[in-house]
Scaffold this motif. Sequence first.
Motif, PDB file in Angstrom:
ATOM      1  N   CYS A   1       0.848  -1.184   0.000  1.00 37.14           N
ATOM      2  CA  CYS A   1       0.000   0.000   0.000  1.00 37.14           C
ATOM      3  C   CYS A   1       0.884   1.235   0.000  1.00 37.14           C
ATOM      4  O   CYS A   1       2.080   1.161   0.280  1.00 37.14           O
ATOM      5  CB  CYS A   1      -0.988   0.003   1.163  1.00 37.14           C
ATOM      6  SG  CYS A   1      -0.269   0.099   2.786  1.00 37.14           S
ATOM      7  N   ASP A   2       0.288   2.341  -0.313  1.00 41.29           N
ATOM      8  CA  ASP A   2       0.987   3.617  -0.377  1.00 41.29           C
ATOM      9  C   ASP A   2       1.652   3.901   0.976  1.00 41.29           C
ATOM     10  O   ASP A   2       1.026   3.719   2.021  1.00 41.29           O
ATOM     11  CB  ASP A   2      -0.030   4.712  -0.716  1.00 41.29           C
ATOM     12  CG  ASP A   2       0.621   6.047  -0.933  1.00 41.29           C
ATOM     13  OD1 ASP A   2       0.981   6.684   0.073  1.00 41.29           O
ATOM     14  OD2 ASP A   2       0.759   6.441  -2.104  1.00 41.29           O
ATOM     15  N   PRO A   3       2.915   4.344   0.991  1.00 40.79           N
ATOM     16  CA  PRO A   3       3.612   4.610   2.252  1.00 40.79           C
ATOM     17  C   PRO A   3       2.905   5.650   3.137  1.00 40.79           C
ATOM     18  O   PRO A   3       2.926   5.542   4.365  1.00 40.79           O
ATOM     19  CB  PRO A   3       4.982   5.116   1.828  1.00 40.79           C
ATOM     20  CG  PRO A   3       5.174   4.627   0.440  1.00 40.79           C
ATOM     21  CD  PRO A   3       3.812   4.515  -0.157  1.00 40.79           C
ATOM     22  N   VAL A   4       2.279   6.629   2.540  1.00 37.36           N
ATOM     23  CA  VAL A   4       1.563   7.642   3.315  1.00 37.36           C
ATOM     24  C   VAL A   4       0.363   7.009   4.015  1.00 37.36           C
ATOM     25  O   VAL A   4       0.129   7.241   5.208  1.00 37.36           O
ATOM     26  CB  VAL A   4       1.114   8.819   2.415  1.00 37.36           C
ATOM     27  CG1 VAL A   4       0.245   9.792   3.177  1.00 37.36           C
ATOM     28  CG2 VAL A   4       2.322   9.522   1.819  1.00 37.36           C
ATOM     29  N   VAL A   5      -0.377   6.187   3.294  1.00 38.97           N
ATOM     30  CA  VAL A   5      -1.536   5.501   3.876  1.00 38.97           C
ATOM     31  C   VAL A   5      -1.071   4.546   4.970  1.00 38.97           C
ATOM     32  O   VAL A   5      -1.676   4.458   6.034  1.00 38.97           O
ATOM     33  CB  VAL A   5      -2.339   4.749   2.791  1.00 38.97           C
ATOM     34  CG1 VAL A   5      -3.442   3.906   3.406  1.00 38.97           C
ATOM     35  CG2 VAL A   5      -2.894   5.731   1.776  1.00 38.97           C
ATOM     36  N   ARG A   6       0.016   3.840   4.717  1.00 37.24           N
ATOM     37  CA  ARG A   6       0.565   2.906   5.699  1.00 37.24           C
ATOM     38  C   ARG A   6       0.915   3.639   7.000  1.00 37.24           C
ATOM     39  O   ARG A   6       0.622   3.153   8.089  1.00 37.24           O
ATOM     40  CB  ARG A   6       1.789   2.222   5.112  1.00 37.24           C
ATOM     41  CG  ARG A   6       2.371   1.153   5.973  1.00 37.24           C
ATOM     42  CD  ARG A   6       3.597   0.570   5.264  1.00 37.24           C
ATOM     43  NE  ARG A   6       4.217  -0.423   6.053  1.00 37.24           N
ATOM     44  CZ  ARG A   6       4.066  -1.717   5.886  1.00 37.24           C
ATOM     45  NH1 ARG A   6       3.298  -2.154   4.923  1.00 37.24           N
ATOM     46  NH2 ARG A   6       4.675  -2.568   6.663  1.00 37.24           N
ATOM     47  N   ASN A   7       1.523   4.812   6.898  1.00 37.71           N
ATOM     48  CA  ASN A   7       1.874   5.586   8.088  1.00 37.71           C
ATOM     49  C   ASN A   7       0.626   6.080   8.817  1.00 37.71           C
ATOM     50  O   ASN A   7       0.603   6.148  10.048  1.00 37.71           O
ATOM     51  CB  ASN A   7       2.784   6.760   7.726  1.00 37.71           C
ATOM     52  CG  ASN A   7       4.181   6.303   7.409  1.00 37.71           C
ATOM     53  OD1 ASN A   7       4.621   5.244   7.842  1.00 37.71           O
ATOM     54  ND2 ASN A   7       4.906   7.100   6.640  1.00 37.71           N
ATOM     55  N   GLN A   8      -0.411   6.415   8.075  1.00 39.19           N
ATOM     56  CA  GLN A   8      -1.665   6.840   8.694  1.00 39.19           C
ATOM     57  C   GLN A   8      -2.311   5.682   9.447  1.00 39.19           C
ATOM     58  O   GLN A   8      -2.848   5.869  10.541  1.00 39.19           O
ATOM     59  CB  GLN A   8      -2.627   7.395   7.645  1.00 39.19           C
ATOM     60  CG  GLN A   8      -2.199   8.728   7.098  1.00 39.19           C
ATOM     61  CD  GLN A   8      -3.083   9.207   5.962  1.00 39.19           C
ATOM     62  OE1 GLN A   8      -3.801   8.427   5.336  1.00 39.19           O
ATOM     63  NE2 GLN A   8      -3.027  10.497   5.695  1.00 39.19           N
ATOM     64  N   ILE A   9      -2.249   4.490   8.870  1.00 42.80           N
ATOM     65  CA  ILE A   9      -2.793   3.304   9.540  1.00 42.80           C
ATOM     66  C   ILE A   9      -2.004   3.027  10.814  1.00 42.80           C
ATOM     67  O   ILE A   9      -2.576   2.749  11.873  1.00 42.80           O
ATOM     68  CB  ILE A   9      -2.782   2.078   8.606  1.00 42.80           C
ATOM     69  CG1 ILE A   9      -3.752   2.285   7.448  1.00 42.80           C
ATOM     70  CG2 ILE A   9      -3.117   0.800   9.376  1.00 42.80           C
ATOM     71  CD1 ILE A   9      -3.639   1.257   6.349  1.00 42.80           C
ATOM     72  N   LYS A  10      -0.668   3.125  10.743  1.00 40.23           N
ATOM     73  CA  LYS A  10       0.169   2.914  11.925  1.00 40.23           C
ATOM     74  C   LYS A  10      -0.179   3.908  13.024  1.00 40.23           C
ATOM     75  O   LYS A  10      -0.261   3.547  14.195  1.00 40.23           O
ATOM     76  CB  LYS A  10       1.649   3.063  11.571  1.00 40.23           C
ATOM     77  CG  LYS A  10       2.241   1.876  10.883  1.00 40.23           C
ATOM     78  CD  LYS A  10       3.718   2.127  10.636  1.00 40.23           C
ATOM     79  CE  LYS A  10       4.373   0.977   9.943  1.00 40.23           C
ATOM     80  NZ  LYS A  10       5.805   1.215   9.705  1.00 40.23           N
ATOM     81  N   ALA A  11      -0.387   5.164  12.656  1.00 35.34           N
ATOM     82  CA  ALA A  11      -0.736   6.184  13.642  1.00 35.34           C
ATOM     83  C   ALA A  11      -2.109   5.899  14.259  1.00 35.34           C
ATOM     84  O   ALA A  11      -2.326   6.152  15.452  1.00 35.34           O
ATOM     85  CB  ALA A  11      -0.718   7.567  12.997  1.00 35.34           C
ATOM     86  N   LEU A  12      -3.026   5.372  13.478  1.00 33.60           N
ATOM     87  CA  LEU A  12      -4.374   5.084  13.950  1.00 33.60           C
ATOM     88  C   LEU A  12      -4.408   3.902  14.913  1.00 33.60           C
ATOM     89  O   LEU A  12      -5.028   3.964  15.970  1.00 33.60           O
ATOM     90  CB  LEU A  12      -5.298   4.810  12.764  1.00 33.60           C
ATOM     91  CG  LEU A  12      -6.745   4.483  13.051  1.00 33.60           C
ATOM     92  CD1 LEU A  12      -7.456   5.697  13.637  1.00 33.60           C
ATOM     93  CD2 LEU A  12      -7.445   4.030  11.780  1.00 33.60           C
ATOM     94  N   VAL A  13      -3.733   2.824  14.557  1.00 34.75           N
ATOM     95  CA  VAL A  13      -3.834   1.594  15.355  1.00 34.75           C
ATOM     96  C   VAL A  13      -2.665   1.399  16.324  1.00 34.75           C
ATOM     97  O   VAL A  13      -2.745   0.554  17.208  1.00 34.75           O
ATOM     98  CB  VAL A  13      -3.977   0.341  14.455  1.00 34.75           C
ATOM     99  CG1 VAL A  13      -5.190   0.441  13.579  1.00 34.75           C
ATOM    100  CG2 VAL A  13      -2.726   0.070  13.668  1.00 34.75           C
ATOM    101  N   GLY A  14      -1.611   2.177  16.183  1.00 33.40           N
ATOM    102  CA  GLY A  14      -0.434   2.026  17.036  1.00 33.40           C
ATOM    103  C   GLY A  14      -0.731   2.052  18.524  1.00 33.40           C
ATOM    104  O   GLY A  14      -0.294   1.161  19.269  1.00 33.40           O
TER     105      GLY A  14
END
Length: 63
Positions: free
Chosen positions: A5-18
């Motif tokens: 997946c797009d790196p920006v989206v991946r970072n947003q997912i990490k921030a959301l579920v981290g």
Amino acid sequence: MIQRCDPVVRNQIKALVGPIVSSHESFQTRQRRLARLGYTIATSGGGAYLATLPHGVRLMELW
């Protein structure tokens, strides 16, 4: 197989579920909180993964 997946989206997912994944709550509580966001923790012989609900597409390795 982990879905690309797009790196920006991946970072947003990490921030959301981290915060949920790294919390000291019980596994069941973390699973419930992730499910509200459309994710789950999937485990296999290769480790644990963050996956989507309901399809189980693996997004990233957790540990």
